[in-house]
Each structure stands twice: as C-alpha cells, then as structure tokens.
Design an enzyme around this catalytic site. Structure first.
Site, PDB file in Angstrom:
ATOM      1  N   GLU A 176      -3.375  -6.962  10.713  1.00 50.06           N
ATOM      2  CA  GLU A 176      -2.904  -5.453  11.055  1.00 50.06           C
ATOM      3  C   GLU A 176      -2.587  -5.360  12.300  1.00 50.06           C
ATOM      4  O   GLU A 176      -3.344  -4.628  13.086  1.00 50.06           O
ATOM      5  CB  GLU A 176      -4.173  -4.759  10.464  1.00 50.06           C
ATOM      6  CG  GLU A 176      -4.453  -4.640   9.128  1.00 50.06           C
ATOM      7  CD  GLU A 176      -5.474  -4.161   8.600  1.00 50.06           C
ATOM      8  OE1 GLU A 176      -6.112  -3.206   9.347  1.00 50.06           O
ATOM      9  OE2 GLU A 176      -6.009  -4.331   7.253  1.00 50.06           O
ATOM     10  N   HIS A 417     -13.221  -2.004  -5.122  1.00 50.06           N
ATOM     11  CA  HIS A 417     -14.522  -2.814  -4.730  1.00 50.06           C
ATOM     12  C   HIS A 417     -14.297  -3.106  -3.119  1.00 50.06           C
ATOM     13  O   HIS A 417     -13.740  -3.880  -2.760  1.00 50.06           O
ATOM     14  CB  HIS A 417     -14.650  -4.130  -5.435  1.00 50.06           C
ATOM     15  CG  HIS A 417     -14.883  -3.948  -6.735  1.00 50.06           C
ATOM     16  ND1 HIS A 417     -14.552  -4.977  -7.817  1.00 50.06           N
ATOM     17  CD2 HIS A 417     -15.268  -2.983  -7.418  1.00 50.06           C
ATOM     18  CE1 HIS A 417     -14.819  -4.875  -9.011  1.00 50.06           C
ATOM     19  NE2 HIS A 417     -15.448  -3.681  -8.835  1.00 50.06           N
ATOM     20  N   HIS A 486      -7.190  -5.708   0.004  1.00 43.46           N
ATOM     21  CA  HIS A 486      -7.020  -5.456   1.340  1.00 43.46           C
ATOM     22  C   HIS A 486      -7.797  -6.080   2.199  1.00 43.46           C
ATOM     23  O   HIS A 486      -8.701  -6.948   1.836  1.00 43.46           O
ATOM     24  CB  HIS A 486      -7.387  -3.752   1.467  1.00 43.46           C
ATOM     25  CG  HIS A 486      -6.101  -2.786   1.056  1.00 43.46           C
ATOM     26  ND1 HIS A 486      -5.845  -1.765   1.707  1.00 43.46           N
ATOM     27  CD2 HIS A 486      -5.538  -2.938   0.042  1.00 43.46           C
ATOM     28  CE1 HIS A 486      -4.772  -1.411   0.976  1.00 43.46           C
ATOM     29  NE2 HIS A 486      -4.502  -1.821  -0.100  1.00 43.46           N
ATOM     30  N   GLU A 511      -2.228   3.755   6.266  1.00 48.91           N
ATOM     31  CA  GLU A 511      -3.561   4.448   7.098  1.00 48.91           C
ATOM     32  C   GLU A 511      -3.477   4.414   8.477  1.00 48.91           C
ATOM     33  O   GLU A 511      -4.240   5.321   8.931  1.00 48.91           O
ATOM     34  CB  GLU A 511      -4.891   3.690   6.477  1.00 48.91           C
ATOM     35  CG  GLU A 511      -4.615   2.344   6.841  1.00 48.91           C
ATOM     36  CD  GLU A 511      -5.756   1.402   6.106  1.00 48.91           C
ATOM     37  OE1 GLU A 511      -5.941   1.697   5.108  1.00 48.91           O
ATOM     38  OE2 GLU A 511      -6.487   0.751   6.792  1.00 48.91           O
TER      39      GLU A 511
HETATM   40  C1  NOJ Z   1      -9.324  -0.388   4.425  1.00 51.56           C
HETATM   41  C2  NOJ Z   1      -8.358  -0.225   3.401  1.00 51.56           C
HETATM   42  O1  NOJ Z   1      -7.255  -0.923   4.041  1.00 51.56           O
HETATM   43  C3  NOJ Z   1      -8.393   1.044   3.023  1.00 51.56           C
HETATM   44  O2  NOJ Z   1      -7.008   1.315   2.137  1.00 51.56           O
HETATM   45  C4  NOJ Z   1      -9.527   1.609   2.448  1.00 51.56           C
HETATM   46  O3  NOJ Z   1      -9.288   2.979   2.232  1.00 51.56           O
HETATM   47  C5  NOJ Z   1     -10.847   1.451   3.208  1.00 51.56           C
HETATM   48  N1  NOJ Z   1     -10.673   0.054   3.725  1.00 51.56           N
HETATM   49  C6  NOJ Z   1     -12.226   1.463   2.520  1.00 51.56           C
HETATM   50  O4  NOJ Z   1     -12.231   0.623   1.622  1.00 51.56           O
HETATM   51 CA    CA Z   2      -6.877  -2.203   6.210  1.00 52.58          CA
END
Ligand code: NOJ
Ligand code: CA
Length: 706
Positions: A176, A417, A486, A511
């Site tokens: 990231e 999860h 993720h 995000e």
């Molecule tokens: C990081 C993930 O990329 C995101 O999509 C998720 O909402 C949060 N972690 C919480 O699990």
């Molecule tokens: Ca992430």
C-alpha cells in the site's frame, strides 16, 4: 549441435563471448521476436540474456543460490543436458477478463551439475512467449541433498538502458504505497519507506516490489514480477542504480537465519519479464496466469462474479464503527456490558437497508464488516491472538435473519474475517468459520491482515505467510468458499490453479481517500496501477464513490477523481467482484450515475485495451459473457486530454446503443468533480468518437446490442 549453439550465442552475445562462455544454447519465442540465450562464463557460472529483435533487453545476468550450511551453488557448473520443447494450448477462464486464453511458448530446459563434489544438480527452465519470458529453477531429487535452506537467491536482471520506471519500495509486508516515477538510476526506496497505513512495514534494502514496470526510449515496455508463488518466499528486486541492474532479494524472517526451507524435489516460482512494444499490450498479456498450473478445483460454478455493496465506507468515513462496545471479563471472554457506544455499523437493520438497495439495483452481494466480536481490541495490541472469533456475532446482528432476508431478495451476504494478522488464531478457527459459512450458503469472504504478523518475526511476504495464504485458499475451497484477501500476499496468477482466489487488495485502495493524512491517492495513481499492480491479477479497489468530497464526514480528505472516472473504474480496474462502495443515501441522490453501476457487467468474454500510456491514461473495452454487451472505461491522470476511440472491436453489421457518462465541460477532479454529462448515441463497428476527459477524469460507456 553444440557448435551451432555456440555460434548462435556468439552472434547474440558478441561481447559476452569474449568473456569465454564455455557452453551455450538459446531459445526463441513462437513469433521469433524474443530470444533467450544461456551459457556459462569462465568460472562456470550460469547466465542468461534476452534479446528483442536486435535490442539486448537483458544483458548477461548471472544465476545462483546461497545456502545456510552448504556451499553456494554458483560456480563450477557444467551443462549435463538441454532439451527444447514447444507447447500450444487454449484454456478457458471460469471467470475472468476473457474466456479463451492462448498458452503458446517454446521451452528450454538446461540441466546443470557441479563439476566437482558434491555434484549437486539443478535445472533452469525457460518458457519464451510472444509477450515475455518466465524462468524458474528446478531442484530434482538427488543423493546427498534432502533439504535446502536458502539464504538468498541470486537472480540478476541486468538492463541496458536507464528506463523510466514505475515503482513502489521493496516492502516485506505491505504493497500500500504510492507509486514513484523515476529513472532506474534514481530509485531510492529507503527514502520512500514512509507509510500512513496501520500495517507493518519493513524495507531493508534499496529494492522494489513487483510488478515493477519500465518504459524504454524506443517504446519497449518491460514489467518484472513472479508467477506461481508457492511454498517459497516473495521476491523483491534490489536495485543497482550505478550498473542499471536488478537482483532478487527474497523476503526473510526474523525467526530463522534462512529465507526458504524446502525438501527436494521442488521448483521455485517463475521469474517473469513481460516484454511488449507498447503499454496496452502489457495489460493484454496473459504471461502470469499462463505460467500457473491448470485449475485444480474443476467445478467452481458455486462462485458467481458479482457487484456488491456493504457496511464498509461508512466506517472509513467515521459515520459508524466496526466495534460495538464490549469488554473482556476476568476470564478473557467478551461480554456486553450494556454500554454499547451506539455507532455500530453492522446491525441487522442497517444490513437490510443495503440488501434492499442492492436488490433494486442489480447488485448481488452485501459485505458486512464489524459483525463479529473482537473489534474493540483489534489494532495496536501485541496480544492479538485469541481476540477475534469468526462465528460469534455482536448482539445487534442476527446472522440467520440477514441471510434469510438476503435470500428472499436474491442478495448474498459476503462474510468478513479480519484476522488482525493473528494468524494462529485464524488457522485454528478456519474449519469452524468456513463451516458456518457453508451452513448459510455464503460463498465468499473478505479476509484482512492488518498489523504486524503474529508469530512475531514473520512478514506478510515471507515463506511462512505465503503458505498461510495459500493454505487458506485451499481449505476454503473445500467449503466452497472464495477468498478476497486484504493486506494479502501479492497476486502471482494462482487464480488459474485455484479459481476461488477471486480478488485481493495489495495496493493503496479507495480507503486511503477517506482518511489518509497525505491527501489520498493522487489522480495519477490508477493510470499507474493499471500497468503495474493490475498485471499481477484482479484488484478489489472498491470504486464508485459518488459523494466525492464527503464534507459532512471529513473536510480534509476527498476522492481525487471526477465522478465520471469513478464509473469508468468498473471497466478499467478488473475484478470479478466489484464493490459499489459508497453509502446508500449517496447513491439514491444520483440515480442518473447509478444507472451505469446497475448496468455494468463483471464477467467478460474478451478485453481490448484500446490505448494507454503508463501513468497517463488508459481506455479498456470489455465484452460481457452471456449478453455480448460491451462496456468501456477511460481514465486520465491530472491532465485533461482528448482520445479518439475506434469502435472496430464491435461485431460487424450490428447496431449498438451507447450510453456515455462523461466529464462535463467544466469538470475537474478538485474544483468540479460532480460535473457529469450523460448522452446516448447509436454506434457500429465503423464509428469513431472523440472523448474529452477532464483533469483526473474519465468516461464510462455501456454499449448495448440493439
Ligand atoms: C483494511 C482493509 O483494507 C479494509 O478494507 C477493511 O475495512 C479494514 N482493514 C478492516 O478489516
Ligand atoms: Ca488495506
């Protein structure tokens, strides 16, 4: 025969031959454009080089291994035999960017053996395609070597030009990062190691993560990556800025003084170089999936590509929270003290709202994050093992009821999860967690690995975690569960072998626009991602934010694109699951733009990359399976531009209705992102159209057969 080889390689390698190569052989791509030559130098060290017609793309590059408690395997080798074969097949993707995939290559296998004791053996296998090369090392069963402890793999990629390079730092955990654009000689990964996310970051060398993409002065495009990363550690590429070289640096572990432990026989992952004449061909290349084994799951019909909404963006905006407000009692059990903070997002009622909205808008899934106990204690804690369980809902979330309600409306629940990188807890609970999903007919889960990996000393991309991620996919398949990870391991085309590997993050997703202190993803981000990260495989980017500025929640952040670009991303950024990520109320406020999300496909019979330059712009058209409708997306960086689109990809003789969602005259990603114009036009395969894209803008188009 050997003399012919030697002659040919000397033609290829005038300079290197002067360095006394003792044996040599070579292999070309089916269209004869790419040539790989292989030989040994005077220390009897193996090397290869790659030519594209007359241009040496990879100059003499050495190969070898270092081990713990064993001599390096580098010098003093002889070629014991060579074998060339040709392969040509067409296989079908069960879901994907296209249906039929041509897998056509020439293979050269070179068997090597130490001249002196202990006479260890290994082979180097090259597969040469029209769109690039892959090579790997194969260690056969042999006397005297039962197991190897690899401390480093010494694979070199020596370049002949100071390429314009699109790179992120060689991070052992997290992908990231924002991309950097510099010449190869100016890469300084350590200076770019800063990180605004929650996840751990370890960048020990001046190295880059893969895929790393390069553009040459003559238009040659290169992208370096790996395929079939199985039971090995991930590869970063150390950069020699003076000599313009890359060299493998495997991800390590602080628990071991080696990087990879393998019993013989075994094969390494493929080291890959995509080599094309232009940027669009990089996206159309199938090298990475082709280098993976065929589907081992056979029937995957239980997974259907789909669009989904979810209880998600609202947490990232701060409208609601993942946690409910529970505490742990003296025995360490989560208990409801009755002091819930009242901002919990994953309530039965809220999820039903998403189900209703999805059912109305041709969206088949709803992701629910924050449904299970443990979120009060998920980040910033050392003792994360045992915190989450993956079967116990919060008191205000009725799993049975939301599943039942969803079924009634034709909408599936998507499980979540978040492991918080406490991998032992997750491994132990997987059977119970997947069995719960099976019971409810839930066929996909988004997993998450935020934070430092537990056990301590492991990294997201080391061998231990490569095995964790791969084992999770294999176990999930037994329960008919598909995985969208993720904070994942990088994609290396394993979706071909395990097609329940549906998508993943592994980049700065949407995000970051919600909360990142560096202002989010700049407009050039996705025009770079399309030619770097996307070459590795599907991306769960979570597009479709309509309320671009979201001032109600956060005045300092925004999405750095126009609304038209948010729509175009459904076509440009490939994933078999595509989130409509914004809040229900933001969609309901803009039914005109929502129509595109309602219509757009997610599973394709073919993909055409119509134009593009790395980091600047790209236009992609995809034909939907089942309907034969086409959808088109074009995106640009911070520069406004005009693109001419030729519709010659459409079926001859057919007429289509194109609905065009484009930037208005005054659109701009920052000053006027919502200026969207929608118009319809009749198009045929002789149509040519000029598209105007605003700064940070785009065009989305549905092209429906009449
Ligand atoms: C990081 C993930 O990329 C995101 O999509 C998720 O909402 C949060 N972690 C919480 O699990
Ligand atoms: Ca992430």
């Amino acid at each position: 025969m050997k003399n012919t080889y030697l002659y040919v390689i000397c033609m290829l390698l005038a300079v290197s031959c002067k360095k006394e190569t003792t044996r040599a052989t070579n292999v070309t791509s089916p269209n004869k454009v790419l040539k790989v030559a292989f030989g040994l130098n005077k220390e009897k060290q193996p090397f290869y080089l790659v030519k594209k017609e007359d241009k040496t793309v990879i100059d003499t590059s050495y190969l070898g291994f270092e081990f713990k408690n064993a001599k390096a395997l580098k010098h003093g080798l002889k070629i014991s035999s060579t074998k060339e074969t040709t392969f040509n097949e067409t296989w079908q993707m069960p879901w994907g960017e296209q249906l039929d995939v041509v897998n056509n290559y020439n293979e050269l296998k070179v068997d090597l053996e130490e001249e002196n004791e202990p006479n260890r053996k290994f082979s180097v296998v090259f597969k040469v395609y029209n769109d690039g090369i892959g090579f790997r090392y194969e260690f056969p069963k042999q006397q005297g070597v039962d197991e190897v402890l690899i401390t480093e793999e010494n694979t070199e990629f020596n370049l002949t030009e100071d390429y314009k390079t699109f790179w992120i730092p060689g991070d052992w955990d997290i992908y990231e990062h924002l991309y950097n654009t510099t010449s190869l000689s100016k890469i300084d990964a350590i200076a770019k190691a800063d990180h605004v996310n929650l996840a751990q970051t370890s960048i020990p060398n001046n190295a880059v993560n893969t895929p790393v993409t390069m553009v040459g002065k003559d238009g040659t495009h290169l992208s370096f990556h790996e395929a079939a990363l199985v039971d090995y550690s991930g590869m970063t590429l150390g950069v020699d800025t003076e000599n313009l070289g890359l060299k493998s640096i495997l991800v390590g572990s602080k628990r071991n003084d080696y990087k990879v432990k393998r019993k013989l026989p075994f094969n390494t992952p493929w080291r890959t170089i995509q080599i094309t004449n232009n940027a669009p061909d990089l996206i159309e290349s199938n090298l990475i999936v082709n280098l993976n084994e065929p589907n081992k799951l056979e029937d995957i019909s239980w997974f259907k590509p789909m669009k989904y909404t979810g209880v998600w963006w609202e947490m990232h905006l701060g409208k609601s929270s993942w946690s409910y407000g529970m505490t742990k009692d003296e025995k360490g059990k989560w208990v409801d003290t009755g002091k819930a903070h009242g901002k919990h997002g994953a309530t039965t009622e809220n999820v039903k709202r998403f189900i209703d909205f999805s059912a109305k808008n041709n969206i088949k899934g709803v992701l629910v994050e924050g449904w299970n106990t443990g979120w009060e204690h998920w980040i910033g804690f050392e003792d994360r093992e045992g915190v989450f369980d993956f079967v116990t809902p919060y008191p205000d979330y009725d799993l049975d009821e939301v599943v039942r309600y969803g079924k009634e409306k034709g909408v599936d629940i998507i499980m979540h999860h978040e492991t918080s990188a406490a991998t032992d807890t997750y491994t132990k609970q997987q059977d119970t967690a997947f069995a719960l999903m099976k019971k409810h007919g839930i066929h996909s889960v988004k997993t998450g690995y935020v934070g430092k990996i537990l056990p301590k000393g492991e990294f997201h991309h080391g061998q231990h975690m490569v095995n964790h991620y791969n084992n999770t996919v294999e176990k999930a398949a037994k329960y008919q569960v598909a995985i969208n990870a993720h904070e994942p391991i990088k994609a290396t085309g394993l979706r071909r072998t395990y097609p329940n590997t549906i998508s993943r993050e592994g980049l700065r997703g949407q995000e970051f626009n919600a909360w990142s202190s560096d202002g989010g993803n700049p407009p050039e981000h996705l025009p770079i991602v399309a030619f770097t990260r996307m070459l590795a495989g599907p991306i769960d980017f979570t597009p479709g934010i309509f309320n671009i500025k979201f001032d109600e929640y956060n005045k300092t952040n925004q999405v750095n694109t126009t609304l038209a670009q948010q729509l175009a991303l459904y076509v440009v950024i490939y994933s078999p699951i595509q989130m409509a990520a914004d809040l229900v109320e933001h969609y309901e406020a803009n039914p005109t733009a929502l129509q595109f999300i309602k219509d757009v496909g997610v599973d394709w019979i073919q993909t055409k990359v119509l134009n593009g330059e790395v980091g600047e712009y790209v236009t992609i058209a995809r034909e939907e399976r089942e309907t034969n409708n086409w959808f088109l997306g074009a995106i640009t960086d911070e520069n406004a531009r005009e693109l001419t689109i030729n519709f010659d990809f459409l079926e001859e003789g057919a007429t289509y209705k194109a609905t065009i969602y484009k930037d208005g005259e005054n659109a701009h990603w920052d000053t006027n992102p919502l200026d969207l114009v929608v118009e319809t036009k009749e198009v045929t395969n002789s149509t040519k159209m000029n598209l105007k894209l605003a700064a940070g803008g785009g065009v989305a188009m549905s092209i429906i057969k009449q």
